[in-house]
Design an enzyme around this catalytic site. Structure first.
Site, PDB file in Angstrom:
ATOM      1  N   HIS A  45       0.613  -1.220  -0.020  1.00 57.62           N
ATOM      2  CA  HIS A  45      -0.020  -0.034   0.002  1.00 57.62           C
ATOM      3  C   HIS A  45       0.857   1.279  -0.068  1.00 57.62           C
ATOM      4  O   HIS A  45       1.847   1.327   0.550  1.00 57.62           O
ATOM      5  CB  HIS A  45      -0.792   0.072   1.160  1.00 57.62           C
ATOM      6  CG  HIS A  45      -0.215   0.025   2.531  1.00 57.62           C
ATOM      7  ND1 HIS A  45       0.371   1.200   3.155  1.00 57.62           N
ATOM      8  CD2 HIS A  45       0.418  -1.001   3.323  1.00 57.62           C
ATOM      9  CE1 HIS A  45       0.951   1.035   4.167  1.00 57.62           C
ATOM     10  NE2 HIS A  45       1.078  -0.268   4.266  1.00 57.62           N
ATOM     11  N   HIS A  75      11.822   1.308 -12.350  1.00 55.32           N
ATOM     12  CA  HIS A  75      11.784   0.042 -12.690  1.00 55.32           C
ATOM     13  C   HIS A  75      11.818  -0.877 -11.640  1.00 55.32           C
ATOM     14  O   HIS A  75      12.954  -1.005 -10.996  1.00 55.32           O
ATOM     15  CB  HIS A  75      12.758  -0.597 -13.841  1.00 55.32           C
ATOM     16  CG  HIS A  75      12.841  -1.920 -14.303  1.00 55.32           C
ATOM     17  ND1 HIS A  75      13.723  -2.467 -15.135  1.00 55.32           N
ATOM     18  CD2 HIS A  75      11.842  -3.358 -13.750  1.00 55.32           C
ATOM     19  CE1 HIS A  75      13.483  -3.804 -15.505  1.00 55.32           C
ATOM     20  NE2 HIS A  75      12.341  -3.992 -14.429  1.00 55.32           N
TER      21      HIS A  75
HETATM   22  C1  LIG Z   1      24.734  -3.756  -8.984  1.00 58.65           C
HETATM   23  C2  LIG Z   1      25.134  -3.954 -10.150  1.00 58.65           C
HETATM   24  C3  LIG Z   1      24.283  -2.996 -11.203  1.00 58.65           C
HETATM   25  C4  LIG Z   1      26.398  -3.797 -10.538  1.00 58.65           C
HETATM   26  O1  LIG Z   1      26.698  -4.195 -11.836  1.00 58.65           O
HETATM   27  P1  LIG Z   1      28.358  -3.567 -12.508  1.00 58.65           P
HETATM   28  O2  LIG Z   1      28.332  -2.106 -12.266  1.00 58.65           O
HETATM   29  O3  LIG Z   1      28.772  -4.451 -13.587  1.00 58.65           O
HETATM   30  O4  LIG Z   1      29.374  -3.952 -11.177  1.00 58.65           O
HETATM   31  P2  LIG Z   1      30.222  -5.387 -10.585  1.00 58.65           P
HETATM   32  O5  LIG Z   1      29.459  -6.526 -11.013  1.00 58.65           O
HETATM   33  O6  LIG Z   1      31.457  -5.105 -11.391  1.00 58.65           O
HETATM   34  O7  LIG Z   1      30.350  -5.301  -9.205  1.00 58.65           O
HETATM   35  C5  LIG Z   1      31.102  -4.068  -8.419  1.00 58.65           C
HETATM   36  C6  LIG Z   1      31.144  -4.737  -7.090  1.00 58.65           C
HETATM   37  O8  LIG Z   1      29.755  -4.851  -6.471  1.00 58.65           O
HETATM   38  C7  LIG Z   1      29.474  -5.960  -5.883  1.00 58.65           C
HETATM   39  N1  LIG Z   1      28.072  -6.323  -6.290  1.00 58.65           N
HETATM   40  C8  LIG Z   1      27.505  -6.389  -7.595  1.00 58.65           C
HETATM   41  N2  LIG Z   1      26.081  -6.681  -7.651  1.00 58.65           N
HETATM   42  C9  LIG Z   1      25.987  -6.886  -6.161  1.00 58.65           C
HETATM   43  C10 LIG Z   1      24.696  -7.155  -5.593  1.00 58.65           C
HETATM   44  N3  LIG Z   1      23.661  -7.258  -6.248  1.00 58.65           N
HETATM   45  N4  LIG Z   1      24.751  -7.264  -4.264  1.00 58.65           N
HETATM   46  C11 LIG Z   1      25.960  -6.957  -3.515  1.00 58.65           C
HETATM   47  N5  LIG Z   1      27.090  -6.854  -4.288  1.00 58.65           N
HETATM   48  C12 LIG Z   1      27.229  -6.614  -5.594  1.00 58.65           C
HETATM   49  C13 LIG Z   1      30.452  -6.922  -6.718  1.00 58.65           C
HETATM   50  O9  LIG Z   1      30.630  -8.249  -6.116  1.00 58.65           O
HETATM   51  C14 LIG Z   1      31.858  -6.072  -6.789  1.00 58.65           C
HETATM   52  O10 LIG Z   1      32.419  -5.956  -5.634  1.00 58.65           O
HETATM   53  P3  LIG Z   1      33.684  -5.707  -5.246  1.00 58.65           P
HETATM   54  O11 LIG Z   1      34.098  -4.316  -5.724  1.00 58.65           O
HETATM   55  O12 LIG Z   1      34.062  -6.109  -3.903  1.00 58.65           O
HETATM   56  O13 LIG Z   1      34.734  -6.553  -6.561  1.00 58.65           O
HETATM   57  C15 LIG Z   1      24.562  -5.410 -10.815  1.00 58.65           C
HETATM   58  O14 LIG Z   1      25.355  -6.415 -10.182  1.00 58.65           O
HETATM   59  C16 LIG Z   1      23.145  -5.674 -10.369  1.00 58.65           C
HETATM   60  O15 LIG Z   1      22.919  -6.362  -9.216  1.00 58.65           O
HETATM   61  N6  LIG Z   1      22.354  -5.330 -11.414  1.00 58.65           N
HETATM   62  C17 LIG Z   1      20.866  -5.591 -11.008  1.00 58.65           C
HETATM   63  C18 LIG Z   1      20.333  -6.152 -12.346  1.00 58.65           C
HETATM   64  C19 LIG Z   1      18.685  -6.321 -12.422  1.00 58.65           C
HETATM   65  O16 LIG Z   1      18.198  -6.781 -11.488  1.00 58.65           O
HETATM   66  N7  LIG Z   1      18.050  -5.964 -13.460  1.00 58.65           N
HETATM   67  C20 LIG Z   1      16.856  -6.080 -13.843  1.00 58.65           C
HETATM   68  C21 LIG Z   1      16.352  -6.888 -14.883  1.00 58.65           C
HETATM   69  S1  LIG Z   1      14.788  -7.313 -15.353  1.00 58.65           S
END
Ligand SMILES: CC(C)(COP(=O)(O)OP(=O)(O)OC[C@H]1O[C@@H](n2cnc3c(N)ncnc32)[C@H](O)[C@@H]1OP(=O)(O)O)[C@@H](O)C(=O)NCCC(=O)NCCS
Length: 217
Positions: free
Chosen positions: A141, A150
């Site tokens: 709610h 998104h």
């Molecule tokens: C957060 C996010 C955008 C980061 O992506 P990125 O910029 O490519 O970053 P990286 O994968 O290089 O990760 C960077 C750091 O964050 C950490 N990290 C990445 N995603 C994380 C998450 N979801 N939770 C916790 N830590 C995360 C990595 O372990 C890395 O840590 P380090 O610096 O200790 O090595 C991506 O991991 C993510 O979760 N995207 C969400 C996508 C999504 O849900 N899309 C919806 C589609 S319908």
């Protein structure tokens, strides 16, 4: 037998998100998709729906009597930009709701909102223009989602949560009641957001903490 009239609509986008939107429209029984618009599609059709061309075909589509469009692009900034452009051309952007979604009658959906299968939009929630409530996301709610926000699949947002413009709440995340997430935020997949988040942040984890942004980001 009662015959329902379908309305013609053009889909802007031909990628992965568009594929899900196309299927939603196909099962809705309400919409007849005339085609897809994408400047660089992977193929010439998606789920049997032809790609008509790039954005330059939109005025001709409108002139041909198709006045409804859905902006089926996962990128929040791009979706906002192309949505506003389509409106400026004269397209109507209806809210599109999957038949299996539960949308409270006291909630409000803005122009171009897409609510995917099995999602829940709770009592007096307000979903702004061009936002996505993705598959199985539950917004309780009094939630607010800003323009082109998104909420990704499987998220759970407790009551009175606010999500800013163009913010992505990553897949499977949970947000505590009353939390305010700013604009242009990225909440990483599987996070637990337990405190307010400033504009432009990238956070992740349980509980969610600031994440290291790449040099180019
Ligand atoms: C957060 C996010 C955008 C980061 O992506 P990125 O910029 O490519 O970053 P990286 O994968 O290089 O990760 C960077 C750091 O964050 C950490 N990290 C990445 N995603 C994380 C998450 N979801 N939770 C916790 N830590 C995360 C990595 O372990 C890395 O840590 P380090 O610096 O200790 O090595 C991506 O991991 C993510 O979760 N995207 C969400 C996508 C999504 O849900 N899309 C919806 C589609 S319908």
């Amino acid at each position: 037998m009662k015959k329902t009239l379908s309305r013609r609509i053009v889909v802007v986008g031909a990628g992965g998100h568009a594929k899900v939107v196309i299927e939603l429209l196909q099962v809705s029984g309400t919409w007849d998709i005339v085609g897809l618009v994408d400047p660089s599609p992977a193929g010439d059709a998606v789920l049997g729906v032809p790609v008509l061309g790039g954005d330059e075909v939109l005025p001709d589509v409108l002139a041909g009597g198709v006045s409804s469009a859905v902006i089926a692009l996962g990128g929040n900034r791009l979706r906002e930009r192309l949505g506003r452009r389509a409106q400026a051309l004269g397209f109507d952007l209806p809210a599109i709701v999957h038949p299996s979604a539960l949308v409270s009658p006291s909630s409000r959906l803005g122009a171009g909102v897409v609510v995917m299968a099995r999602a829940v939009v709770g009592t007096e929630a307000f979903i702004s223009d061009l936002a996505i409530v993705n598959t199985g996301a539950v917004l309780d709610h009094d939630n607010f989602v800003g323009i082109a926000g998104h909420v990704a699949p499987g998220c759970a947002l407790a009551g009175n949560v606010s999500v800013g413009d163009r913010t992505l709440v990553g897949v499977g995340s949970a947000v505590r009641p009353q939390v305010r997430i700013g604009a242009d935020v990225v909440v990483g997949a599987g996070s637990a957001v337990v405190a307010d988040v400033p504009n432009g942040a990238m956070i992740g984890g349980v509980p969610a903490r600031p994440l290291r942004k790449k040099e180019s980001a």
